[in-house]
Design an enzyme around this catalytic site. Structure first.
Site, PDB file in Angstrom:
ATOM      1  N   ASP A 295     -35.341 -40.884 -98.026  1.00 29.17           N
ATOM      2  CA  ASP A 295     -34.524 -40.212 -97.943  1.00 29.17           C
ATOM      3  C   ASP A 295     -33.611 -39.877 -97.326  1.00 29.17           C
ATOM      4  O   ASP A 295     -32.677 -40.119 -96.093  1.00 29.17           O
ATOM      5  CB  ASP A 295     -35.012 -38.354 -96.989  1.00 29.17           C
ATOM      6  N   ARG A 297     -30.605 -37.468 -97.492  1.00 25.74           N
ATOM      7  CA  ARG A 297     -29.980 -36.729 -97.781  1.00 25.74           C
ATOM      8  C   ARG A 297     -29.080 -36.592 -96.355  1.00 25.74           C
ATOM      9  O   ARG A 297     -29.253 -37.369 -95.217  1.00 25.74           O
ATOM     10  CB  ARG A 297     -30.608 -35.371 -97.939  1.00 25.74           C
TER      11      ARG A 297
END
Ligand SMILES: Nc1nc2c(ncn2[C@@H]2O[C@H](COP(=O)(O)OP(=O)(O)OP(=O)(O)O)[C@@H](O)[C@H]2O)c(=O)[nH]1
Ligand SMILES: [Zn+2]
Length: 363
Positions: A295, A297
Site C-alpha cells: 500500500d 497511499r
C-alpha cells in the site's frame, strides 16, 4: 523576490521529466548523478549515457530485488550493475515483471556494494511519485550543476529536496459547487489542490455536517475500474455508492475522493498488477513483484483536507484498521469505525480474503 523555481517546483519538474524520459541531475555533498526512469528511457539516451563513461547502475527496490534474487546491500534498494553489452530490453526486463515467468533468468545480477545509495534512493522516490515503475538508471558524473546547465536539465540538490520529498504537501481549496446526487440532493463538491503540482483531490460534502460532533466520513481511494467500469475484481464501486447512500440517509457526511489510484501506484501500474494477478499472483504479491509495497497511499492528505474543512472528530467508514491509525496519527480523532461491507462477488472473494489475511482488513 526571485523568478527562480523553488525546490518544490523543481521536484514537480523532475517528476514530469522522468515521465517524459528526460534525464534529471541529482547532487548530494560531493557526488552527482544523472538519472532516467527505466520505463521511459529510450535507446538514443541510453547510448548517450554510455558515451559519457562510468558505471551505469539500475536502482530497484528491495521488493523487486527479492523477486530477481539480487542482493539489496542498501537495505531498501539494490544498485544493479548494468553490463556494458546489454540494451534497453534488458533494463526494462529487470524493471518490469511482466515477462518474469516467461523469461525467468535475467541474471545473475550483480549489485554494487561500495559507495553511497542516497542518489539512487531519491531517484526511486521520484519515479514512484511520478507513478512510473520504481526503477531508475543512475550514472555518476563529475560536475552535476555544469552538466545540468549545459543540457538544460533539472537539477535537484538533495540537501534541499530531501525533506520536501517526504513531506505531505499542503492542500488548498480551489473551487466548490452544489451537486445534487441520487444519494443526496444536498451535495457539494470541493476541489483541493496541493502545492507540489501533484494530483487534486475532492471532498463531497453531504448536507451541513455539524463540526461540533463526530462527522460521518469515508476516505475513498480512486478506483477507475471499480468506480466507473463496475469491475467485479474489487468492492470499490459498491463501497462508494453505499457510503454516499448512508450519508444521504443520515443527512450529513463527507466523502473524500482521493486520487490515489491502485493504492497509490497509479492506474498503469495497477494494470501491470492485474496482469500479474492473471498469472496467479495475489494482490499483495503482484505489488511486491513490481517493486512496490502493498500500500503506497499517503493518508496524511486525507487528514489534511479534513482539517482544512474544520473537521477534527470522525466516524470513519472503513474495514481497514490502518486508515483508523493514520487518521489518529495525523490529528483526526476516530470516535467510531463504521464497517462498510458491500459488493462481495465470486470474482473478488479471493481478493478480499487476501486483504484480510495479509493487509489486516476486517472481514
Ligand atoms: N495495487 C492494487 N490496487 C488495487 C487493487 N485492487 C484495488 N486496488 C485499489 O485499492 C484502493 C482501494 O483500497 P481497498 O484496499 O479496496 O480498501 P481500503 O481503502 O484499504 O479499505 P476500506 O476502507 O475498507 O475500503 C483503490 O485505490 C483501488 O484502485 C489491486 O489488486 N492492486
Ligand atoms: Zn477497486
Amino acid at each position: 523576490m526571485t523568478l527562480r523555481p523553488s525546490i518544490v517546483e523543481q521536484l514537480a519538474r523532475a517528476r514530469a521529466d522522468l515521465r517524459l524520459g528526460v534525464p534529471v541531475v541529482l547532487t548530494s555533498e560531493d557526488r552527482a548523478a544523472v538519472v532516467v526512469a527505466a520505463e521511459t528511457l529510450d535507446a538514443a539516451r541510453l547510448a548517450q549515457l554510455r558515451v559519457m563513461g562510468g558505471e551505469l547502475a539500475l536502482a530497484i527496490t528491495a521488493r523487486r530485488a527479492e523477486t530477481l534474487k539480487a542482493r539489496a546491500y542498501d537495505g531498501d534498494l539494490a544498485r544493479i550493475v548494468v553490463p556494458p553489452d546489454v540494451g534497453l530490453h534488458w533494463l526494462q526486463a529487470v524493471a518490469d515483471p511482466a515477462d518474469d515467468l516467461a523469461t525467468p533468468m535475467k541474471g545473475p545480477l550483480r549489485a554494487q556494494r561500495d559507495g553511497a545509495a542516497d542518489l539512487h534512493r531519491a531517484a526511486l522516490t521520484l519515479a514512484k511519485s511520478a507513478q512510473l515503475l520504481p526503477a531508475a538508471v543512475v550514472l555518476p558524473v563529475e560536475d552535476g550543476p555544469a552538466l545540468a546547465s549545459e543540457n538544460g536539465l533539472t537539477l535537484i540538490p538533495l540537501a534541499l529536496a530531501e525533506t520536501e520529498l517526504f513531506r505531505a504537501s499542503p492542500l488548498h481549496p480551489v473551487a466548490s459547487a452544489r451537486l445534487p446526487m441520487q444519494a443526496a440532493s444536498a451535495g457539494r463538491v470541493h476541489i483541493f489542490r496541493p502545492e507540489d503540482g501533484g494530483e487534486e483531490h475532492y471532498a463531497i460534502e453531504i448536507g451541513k455536517p455539524d463540526r461540533s460532533k463526530p462527522v460521518l466520513v469515508r476516505l475513498h481511494s480512486a478506483c477507475f475500474t471499480g468506480d466507473v467500469l463496475g469491475s467485479l475484481k474489487c468492492d470499490c464501486g459498491p463501497q462508494l455508492r453505499a457510503a454516499l447512500a448512508q450519508m444521504g440517509q443520515e443527512g450529513a457526511g463527507i466523502l473524500l475522493y482521493l486520487n490515489q489510484e491502485g493504492r497509490g501506484i497509479g492506474l498503469a501500474n495497477k494494470m501491470r498488477a492485474y496482469s500479474l494477478q492473471d498469472q496467479g499472483f495475489d494482490t499483495v504479491e503482484a505489488n511486491h513483484r513490481l517493486g512496490f509495497e502493498d500500500d503506497e497511499r499517503d493518508f496524511r492528505l486525507g487528514a489534511g483536507i479534513l482539517r482544512e474543512m474544520g473537521v477534527s472528530r470522525i466516524r470513519l467508514m472503513t474495514n481497514n484498521p490502518r486508515k483508523v491509525r493514520m487518521m489518529e496519527a495525523n490529528g483526526v480523532a476516530v470516535t467510531e469505525r463504521v464497517p462498510l461491507k458491500v459488493g462481495l462477488t465470486p470474482e473478488n472473494a479471493a481478493y478480499l480474503a487476501t486483504k484480510a489475511a495479509k493487509s489486516g482488513h476486517l472481514l
